[in-house]
Design a protein around this motif. Structure first.
Motif, PDB file in Angstrom:
ATOM      1  N   THR A 407       0.849  -1.198   0.000  1.00 20.71           N
ATOM      2  CA  THR A 407       0.000   0.000   0.000  1.00 20.71           C
ATOM      3  C   THR A 407       0.882   1.245   0.000  1.00 20.71           C
ATOM      4  N   PRO A 408       0.685   2.112  -0.963  1.00 16.91           N
ATOM      5  CA  PRO A 408       1.575   3.273  -1.053  1.00 16.91           C
ATOM      6  C   PRO A 408       1.330   4.279   0.060  1.00 16.91           C
ATOM      7  N   LYS A 409       2.346   5.058   0.311  1.00 19.72           N
ATOM      8  CA  LYS A 409       2.255   6.167   1.257  1.00 19.72           C
ATOM      9  C   LYS A 409       2.355   7.462   0.482  1.00 19.72           C
ATOM     10  N   ILE A 410       1.519   8.402   0.838  1.00 14.88           N
ATOM     11  CA  ILE A 410       1.499   9.689   0.154  1.00 14.88           C
ATOM     12  C   ILE A 410       1.945  10.770   1.123  1.00 14.88           C
ATOM     13  N   SER A 411       2.800  11.644   0.664  1.00 14.35           N
ATOM     14  CA  SER A 411       3.329  12.705   1.518  1.00 14.35           C
ATOM     15  C   SER A 411       3.700  13.902   0.665  1.00 14.35           C
ATOM     16  N   VAL A 412       3.943  15.005   1.350  1.00  8.53           N
ATOM     17  CA  VAL A 412       4.336  16.239   0.680  1.00  8.53           C
ATOM     18  C   VAL A 412       5.850  16.368   0.754  1.00  8.53           C
ATOM     19  N   VAL A 413       6.456  16.673  -0.371  1.00  9.78           N
ATOM     20  CA  VAL A 413       7.892  16.943  -0.403  1.00  9.78           C
ATOM     21  C   VAL A 413       8.106  18.389   0.034  1.00  9.78           C
ATOM     22  N   LYS A 414       8.905  18.556   1.077  1.00 11.81           N
ATOM     23  CA  LYS A 414       9.151  19.880   1.669  1.00 11.81           C
ATOM     24  C   LYS A 414       7.848  20.412   2.256  1.00 11.81           C
ATOM     25  N   ARG A 415       7.220  21.435   1.636  1.00 14.33           N
ATOM     26  CA  ARG A 415       6.029  22.041   2.221  1.00 14.33           C
ATOM     27  C   ARG A 415       4.988  22.325   1.152  1.00 14.33           C
ATOM     28  N   ALA A 416       3.734  22.300   1.594  1.00 11.53           N
ATOM     29  CA  ALA A 416       2.633  22.692   0.724  1.00 11.53           C
ATOM     30  C   ALA A 416       2.265  24.129   1.058  1.00 11.53           C
ATOM     31  N   GLY A 484      -4.753  -2.097  -8.461  1.00 17.78           N
ATOM     32  CA  GLY A 484      -3.878  -1.193  -7.735  1.00 17.78           C
ATOM     33  C   GLY A 484      -4.347  -0.976  -6.307  1.00 17.78           C
ATOM     34  N   LEU A 485      -3.430  -0.573  -5.444  1.00 18.60           N
ATOM     35  CA  LEU A 485      -3.731  -0.302  -4.041  1.00 18.60           C
ATOM     36  C   LEU A 485      -3.744   1.202  -3.816  1.00 18.60           C
ATOM     37  N   LEU A 486      -4.732   1.669  -3.024  1.00 18.47           N
ATOM     38  CA  LEU A 486      -4.890   3.101  -2.757  1.00 18.47           C
ATOM     39  C   LEU A 486      -4.252   3.471  -1.432  1.00 18.47           C
ATOM     40  N   SER A 487      -3.650   4.621  -1.411  1.00 15.52           N
ATOM     41  CA  SER A 487      -3.082   5.149  -0.170  1.00 15.52           C
ATOM     42  C   SER A 487      -4.175   5.835   0.647  1.00 15.52           C
ATOM     43  N   LYS A 488      -3.821   6.250   1.841  1.00 16.07           N
ATOM     44  CA  LYS A 488      -4.720   7.093   2.617  1.00 16.07           C
ATOM     45  C   LYS A 488      -4.764   8.472   1.989  1.00 16.07           C
ATOM     46  N   ARG A 489      -5.703   9.292   2.461  1.00 16.23           N
ATOM     47  CA  ARG A 489      -5.767  10.663   1.957  1.00 16.23           C
ATOM     48  C   ARG A 489      -4.566  11.453   2.465  1.00 16.23           C
ATOM     49  N   LEU A 490      -4.153  12.388   1.674  1.00 17.03           N
ATOM     50  CA  LEU A 490      -2.978  13.184   2.021  1.00 17.03           C
ATOM     51  C   LEU A 490      -3.285  14.057   3.239  1.00 17.03           C
ATOM     52  N   ASN A 491      -2.470  13.894   4.248  1.00 16.62           N
ATOM     53  CA  ASN A 491      -2.616  14.681   5.471  1.00 16.62           C
ATOM     54  C   ASN A 491      -1.322  15.461   5.679  1.00 16.62           C
ATOM     55  N   ALA A 492      -1.388  16.755   5.449  1.00 15.22           N
ATOM     56  CA  ALA A 492      -0.190  17.589   5.563  1.00 15.22           C
ATOM     57  C   ALA A 492      -0.597  19.003   5.947  1.00 15.22           C
ATOM     58  N   THR A 493       0.306  19.688   6.570  1.00 12.62           N
ATOM     59  CA  THR A 493       0.081  21.082   6.960  1.00 12.62           C
ATOM     60  C   THR A 493       0.240  21.970   5.733  1.00 12.62           C
ATOM     61  N   VAL A 494      -0.716  22.836   5.548  1.00  9.71           N
ATOM     62  CA  VAL A 494      -0.676  23.785   4.443  1.00  9.71           C
ATOM     63  C   VAL A 494      -0.221  25.137   4.984  1.00  9.71           C
TER      64      VAL A 494
END
Length: 699
Positions: A407-416, A484-494
């Motif tokens: 299962t993939p992991k989704i993240s933000v590179v540096k900052r959003a 395909g496998l879905l990741s969780k929703r993107l959770n990041a500080t904006v």
């Protein structure tokens, strides 16, 4: 019988190298030695040339024999090398010169056997321009000078020629690229000196005309080899080939006879003294080619050759897998099959297939079909097809069972950052490559990236316009036929860029005075942490820098003083890296209240003092006016002589005293004025007479 055995032993000992153990495996013959010049035989100066010497040796053993190569130039050995490698012998001539021109030949010696290549001529053209140097430019008549002529970069034996006014006056032969000579001049005037050179090449001289032709007849040697192959035509794999190499003698020869039967560079069989060599093989397709029977007697070599074509009984099998991609522990099928076979010699059912190694754990399902599950690791399979003692192996098939993607992991590179493009990373911890990563937003597929190398990453770029939009992103990973496998929703500080900076001053600007506690509060809208910098106009460096986890901070000045007056402002920056600046505020520090009271009281006292002085002044003026009307001198009380003397020393000014005088009513009734109650008191100015003066006044 004993004599024949002795003769055989004598011949063997004379053939093999002294001290060498006789071993049939070491039998060999040198069939050919070639010398080639690369890139070509005619080159220009500075060309890199390679001499390649190649020896074709027929031997029955696998390892290479020790070989001694010698390279000759104009019959003079210039290089010798011993090698046990099968590689060609290479001799480099870097940046060739004319002196490298010559006739080259390669000779090889293997355990006493010698063989020479043909002679090849290398021709190099192009010489460098000579340079002349004189140690003097002006000489006297009869005086000598030193002249040096140089041939830059040239090698070999060189003759230098010196010329005076285009006439040769001297030559010098050296084995270097320069020559020095002494030159003398007996005639006065200007002389032109130059030089030239010639590179000496062996045998490069004047050639005569060709001589007369003399015919010579060469008789064939009475012994020749004969090669027989049975059968020679319509041969299939599995057939027995009987090959014989024999000799035909027309007369007896006392010389030692050597017979060699070979195919290509492989020595099949050899004999010494015997008149026949036999060899029998089971024909295979790889045996197609040329067989050679070679006869050597002294320095005479005779060769006869025949070509054999062997038809395939069946083709080399191929091993395939279904499906083409398989995951660990998934079912798979391996199929082994020969595409063609000789139906006139073989039935299809006679052809059998097996897998190697046997511990492959796959079960035969049909002829050449094997079924099982993929192992959790890579495994090599080989198929063996066999019929009529002919066995052929397929190419090795390596099965790489794929690892299912996690299962993939989704993240933000540096900052959003809101309103700006930002990068989203999609990554699975395990999974065989290639992996397809797809960025999804609100279940819409935005873009797909295929990762084929381990050090590559699936990085997507997108932009959001409001904070909650960040949670709409997901990622899908897929590396095969599975879903395909879905990741969780993107959770990041904006990070929201800063805006609307404000600056508040406490107390109000008009109420700021010395001694007050000043607060300047800087506030912004945006995502903390925020770095605030406080500035005072006129100073490049900030007064203070602070980072706050809130959207505001303050700058305090305790006990304000007059020198705190000035213009202030603040700057703010956060991870969005946009700098915002507040309005500028001018601080004017006024006097403290008690100082104002002191100054006011002081001013009031000054006014009162001035007023008293004025009153006294005006009263003194009035007394002077009254004295002008009535002047009464009052007698000075007697004092001691000492005091008088002291007074006269202090001041020479006349003493003035004020005496209270009571005026009675005037006798003149006409000038009478109404009486006032009480008594009028008038202060009159009395002047003390100087010491010793006579008082003429009459009281």
């Amino acid at each position: 019988m004993g004599l024949l055995l002795l003769l055989t032993c004598t011949l063997l000992s004379s053939y093999f190298h002294p001290g060498r153990v006789v071993d049939a495996v070491s039998i060999f013959t040198i069939t050919r030695v070639t010398l080639s010049i690369e890139p070509r035989a005619n080159v220009t100066r500075d060309t890199n040339v390679t001499m390649r010497c190649k020896a074709i040796v027929i031997t029955s053993q696998q390892e290479a024999l020790s070989r001694q190569y010698t390279l000759y130039k104009d019959n003079i050995a210039i290089y010798t090398k011993t090698s046990s490698s099968l590689d060609d012998f290479l001799y480099q001539l870097p940046e060739t010169r004319v002196s490298n021109t010559g006739k080259y030949q390669c000779k090889i010696i293997i355990e006493g056997k010698k063989s020479d290549s043909e002679i090849k001529k290398l021709t190099v053209t192009g010489l460098s321009t000579p340079e002349l140097h004189l140690n003097k430019g002006v000489v006297s008549e009869g005086e000598e000078l030193t002249a040096r002529c140089t041939a830059p970069g040239e090698t070999g034996s060189i003759i230098f020629y010196f010329y005076e006014d285009s006439k040769e006056i001297l030559e010098e032969q050296v084995h270097s690229n320069q020559a020095e000579v002494k030159l003398g001049f007996n005639s006065v005037g200007y002389h032109k000196i130059h030089c030239a050179y010639t590179v000496l090449l062996k045998r490069d001289s004047v050639k005569s005309k060709e001589s007369n032709n003399v015919n010579i007849s060469v008789r064939e040697f009475p012994i020749k080899p004969v090669l027989e192959i049975i059968p020679q035509y319509n041969i299939y794999e599995g057939d027995r080939l009987d090959i014989s190499c024999t000799i035909i003698k027309s007369q007896h020869s006392s010389q030692s006879i050597h017979l060699y039967l070979s195919q290509g560079t492989v020595l099949l069989s050899s004999e010494i003294t015997k008149a026949k060599v036999n060899h029998s093989i089971l024909a295979q397709a790889k045996d197609s080619g040329e067989f050679e029977c070679r006869l050597e007697i002294g320095n005479i070599v005779k060769v006869t050759k025949k070509t054999v074509s062997v038809n395939e009984l069946f083709s080399v099998p191929t091993l395939t897998m279904m499906p083409a991609e398989v995951f660990q522990k998934e079912s798979m099928t391996l199929t082994c099959k020969s595409e063609s076979y000789a139906s006139e010699r073989l039935r299809r059912e006679e052809l059998t297939y097996t897998l190697d190694p046997p511990e492959s754990l796959l079960t035969p399902k049909d002829t050449g079909v094997f079924f099982g599950t993929a192992l959790p690791y890579d495994f090599n399979y080989t198929c063996i097809a066999q019929a009529k003692d002919i066995m052929k192996r397929s190419n090795t098939l390596t099965v790489h069972p794929k690892v299912s993607v996690s299962t993939p992991k989704i993240s933000v590179v540096k900052r959003a950052i809101l309103g700006r493009p930002f990068e989203i990373l999609c990554k699975s911890d395990i999974g065989s490559l290639p992996i397809n990563y797809t960025l999804i937003k609100d279940y819409d597929h935005l873009r797909t990236i295929t990762i084929k190398l381990p050090d590559h990453r699936a990085v997507f770029t997108d932009t959001i316009t409001y904070i909650d939009e960040i949670s709409k992103y997901m990622c899908e990973a897929k590396n095969g036929h599975r879903d395909g496998l879905l990741s969780k929703r993107l959770n990041a500080t904006v990070t929201v860029p800063l805006s609307n900076p404000t600056l508040i001053v406490i107390p109000p600007l008009e109420e700021i005075s010395e001694g007050d506690h000043l607060y300047m509060i800087c506030g912004v809208q945006g995502t903390p942490p925020v770095t605030f910098r406080w500035y005072r106009v006129g100073n490049e460096k900030p007064l203070i820098t602070t980072t706050s986890d809130s959207n505001n901070t303050d700058y305090q000045v305790k006990k304000l003083a007059k020198d705190h007056s000035g213009t202030y402002y603040c700057e703010a920056i956060n991870y969005a890296l946009n700098v915002v600046q507040s309005r500028r505020v001018t601080i004017e520090v006024r006097l403290a209240l008690w100082k104002k009271a002191v100054i006011g009281g002081s001013c009031l006292m000054v006014v009162l003092v001035l007023l008293v002085v004025c009153v006294l002044y005006f009263r003194s003026k009035r007394v002077r006016v009254d004295r002008a009307v009535t002047s009464v001198w009052s007698e000075r009380p007697p004092e001691s002589a000492a005091n008088d003397e002291e007074t006269s020393m202090v001041s020479n000014e006349p003493d003035v005293e004020y005496t209270e005088v009571v005026h009675p009513p005037a006798a003149d009734s006409a000038r009478a004025v109404p009486l006032r109650k009480g008594t009028d008191t008038v202060y009159s100015e009395l002047q003390n007479a100087p010491r010793g003066a006579v008082d003429h006044h009459v009281y």
